[in-house]
Design a protein around this motif. Structure first.
Motif, PDB file in Angstrom:
ATOM      1  N   MET A   1       0.853  -1.219   0.000  1.00  0.00           N
ATOM      2  CA  MET A   1       0.000   0.000   0.000  1.00  0.00           C
ATOM      3  C   MET A   1       0.883   1.263   0.000  1.00  0.00           C
ATOM      4  O   MET A   1       1.833   1.355   0.764  1.00  0.00           O
ATOM      5  N   GLU A  52      -6.756   1.455  -3.091  1.00  0.00           N
ATOM      6  CA  GLU A  52      -5.647   0.800  -2.374  1.00  0.00           C
ATOM      7  C   GLU A  52      -6.072   0.238  -1.014  1.00  0.00           C
ATOM      8  O   GLU A  52      -5.480  -0.715  -0.525  1.00  0.00           O
ATOM      9  N   HIS A  57      -3.595  -2.319  -6.312  1.00  0.00           N
ATOM     10  CA  HIS A  57      -2.702  -1.241  -6.750  1.00  0.00           C
ATOM     11  C   HIS A  57      -3.527  -0.100  -7.356  1.00  0.00           C
ATOM     12  O   HIS A  57      -4.500  -0.346  -8.089  1.00  0.00           O
ATOM     13  N   TYR A  58      -3.093   1.134  -7.074  1.00  0.00           N
ATOM     14  CA  TYR A  58      -3.861   2.312  -7.523  1.00  0.00           C
ATOM     15  C   TYR A  58      -4.055   2.381  -9.032  1.00  0.00           C
ATOM     16  O   TYR A  58      -4.976   3.035  -9.528  1.00  0.00           O
ATOM     17  N   GLY A 184     -11.133  -1.217  -6.536  1.00  0.00           N
ATOM     18  CA  GLY A 184     -10.217  -1.945  -5.662  1.00  0.00           C
ATOM     19  C   GLY A 184     -10.766  -3.269  -5.169  1.00  0.00           C
ATOM     20  O   GLY A 184     -10.093  -3.987  -4.436  1.00  0.00           O
TER      21      GLY A 184
END
Ligand code: IPE
Ligand code: IPE
Ligand code: MG
Ligand code: MG
Ligand code: MG
Length: 324
Positions: A1, A52, A57-58, A184
């Motif tokens: 993160m 996240e 993953h962003y 997410g």
């Protein structure tokens, strides 16, 4: 993160790598101008955080985050025409630097661009994302119309004011985190809890915006000081002062607000004195704290073992401490 700084930087880079120049220049230059002026980029940050938080993953949410920031900037182009605002982010507003027609059309283009980016989420969440984004865009317009309608009303209730700011401002923060959370891998229930959290933060955020409109350091805030007073906006400062002030002062404030010919500087100064006389700043700060607390309580509905709540609390602190 990743931490908040890394996410902010990642978003800045992702947006910078997009090309907004094109022909005709009078359509595209205002878009590039606005997006290059920066701003705090809070909404896309919410989208990336939302993503996240659920261990993804962003990059899964970054295209949608770009779309949301473009949508926000579109609303500013039109908002500045409606509010007759000369300055934004310390620079001339688009309708002043170019003209209102250009600001309308570049804004329209940005609205379409926003959809283009937002539609790049994973296919399985696309219908839900488009549904909330479309509903949000309509609500923002409803809020903006109420805000304008209130200008020509002598006064409105504080509940009406709160509903207006929920629509014009808070729902977009809600939508930002909702879309990020879905990208997410959040459940609808988790996304809805985050939505509520962001609504309460959004209410606190717009209350603070009203406060900063008068009390911020102009160099930091980048907007015309006292612009809300000059536009006759029914802000919390105004409405709460009406509630707190004695009869005579109350009438003076109403008369001042209605008088469109008073010299702007003396108008802002006198209204500001009246606000000060009832210490409306403290009342506003108290309500901001109330909404921040409500937001924190919303987080109690999330599974603290599953999602990193400290992340959200850090974002809240950042929002509460802002001076611009
Ligand atoms: C301005 O939003 C409009 C409001 C809803 C108050 P921001 O304060 O997030 O503006 P930028 O993007 O940082 O300039
Ligand atoms: C803006 O409210 C809300 C939207 C742009 C949708 P304001 O009119 O208070 O925002 P600023 O102060 O011009 O940024
Ligand atoms: Mg405005
Ligand atoms: Mg406005
Ligand atoms: Mg404002």
């Amino acid at each position: 993160m990743h931490d908040l700084k890394t996410l902010q930087e990642a978003f800045r880079k992702a947006l910078a790598s997009e090309q907004f120049a094109g022909h005709p220049q009078n359509l595209y230059n205002p878009i590039a101008y606005t997006l290059n002026l920066g701003g705090k980029r809070l909404r896309p940050l919410l989208t990336l955080i939302g993503c996240e938080m659920f261990g993804t993953h962003y990059s899964k949410a970054v295209r949608a985050a770009i779309g949301i920031e473009i949508f926000h900037n579109f609303t500013l182009l039109h908002d500045d025409i409606m509010d007759q605002a000369p300055l934004r982010r310390g620079n001339p507003t688009v309708y002043r630097k170019w003209n209102p027609n250009i600001a309308i059309l570049s804004g329209d283009t940005m609205f379409a661009l926003a959809y283009k980016y937002i539609a790049q989420v994973d296919r399985h969440i696309l219908p839900t994302v488009l549904e909330i984004f479309s509903a949000t865009a309509i609500e923002v317009c409803e809020g903006q119309q109420l805000d304008m309608d209130f200008e020509s009303m002598e006064t409105v209730s504080i509940d009406q004011y709160l509903e207006m700011i929920r629509l014009k401002t808070a729902v977009l923060l809600g939508c930002s985190v909702y879309v990020g959370a879905l990208a997410g891998g959040a459940s609808i229930n988790e996304a809805e809890i985050l939505y509520q959290w962001a609504i309460n933060l959004g209410l606190a955020f717009q209350l603070k915006d009203d406060l900063l409109d008068l009390y911020a350091e102009p160099d930091k805030f980048g907007k015309q000081p006292g612009g809300d007073i000059l536009a006759g906006k029914k802000t919390y400062l105004f409405l709460k002062t009406l509630e707190l002030a004695q009869h005579e002062i109350r009438n003076e404030l109403l008369a001042l607000y209605n008088n469109k010919t008073t010299d702007p500087v003396s108008k802002v100064n006198r209204v500001s004195e009246i606000f000060h006389s009832v210490d409306v700043k403290s009342h506003t700060l108290a309500l901001i704290d109330e909404y921040a607390l409500k937001a924190e309580n919303n987080l109690g509905f999330l599974d603290a073992n599953k999602v990193r709540l400290s992340f959200l609390k850090e974002f809240t602190r950042m929002l509460m401490q802002r001076e611009s």
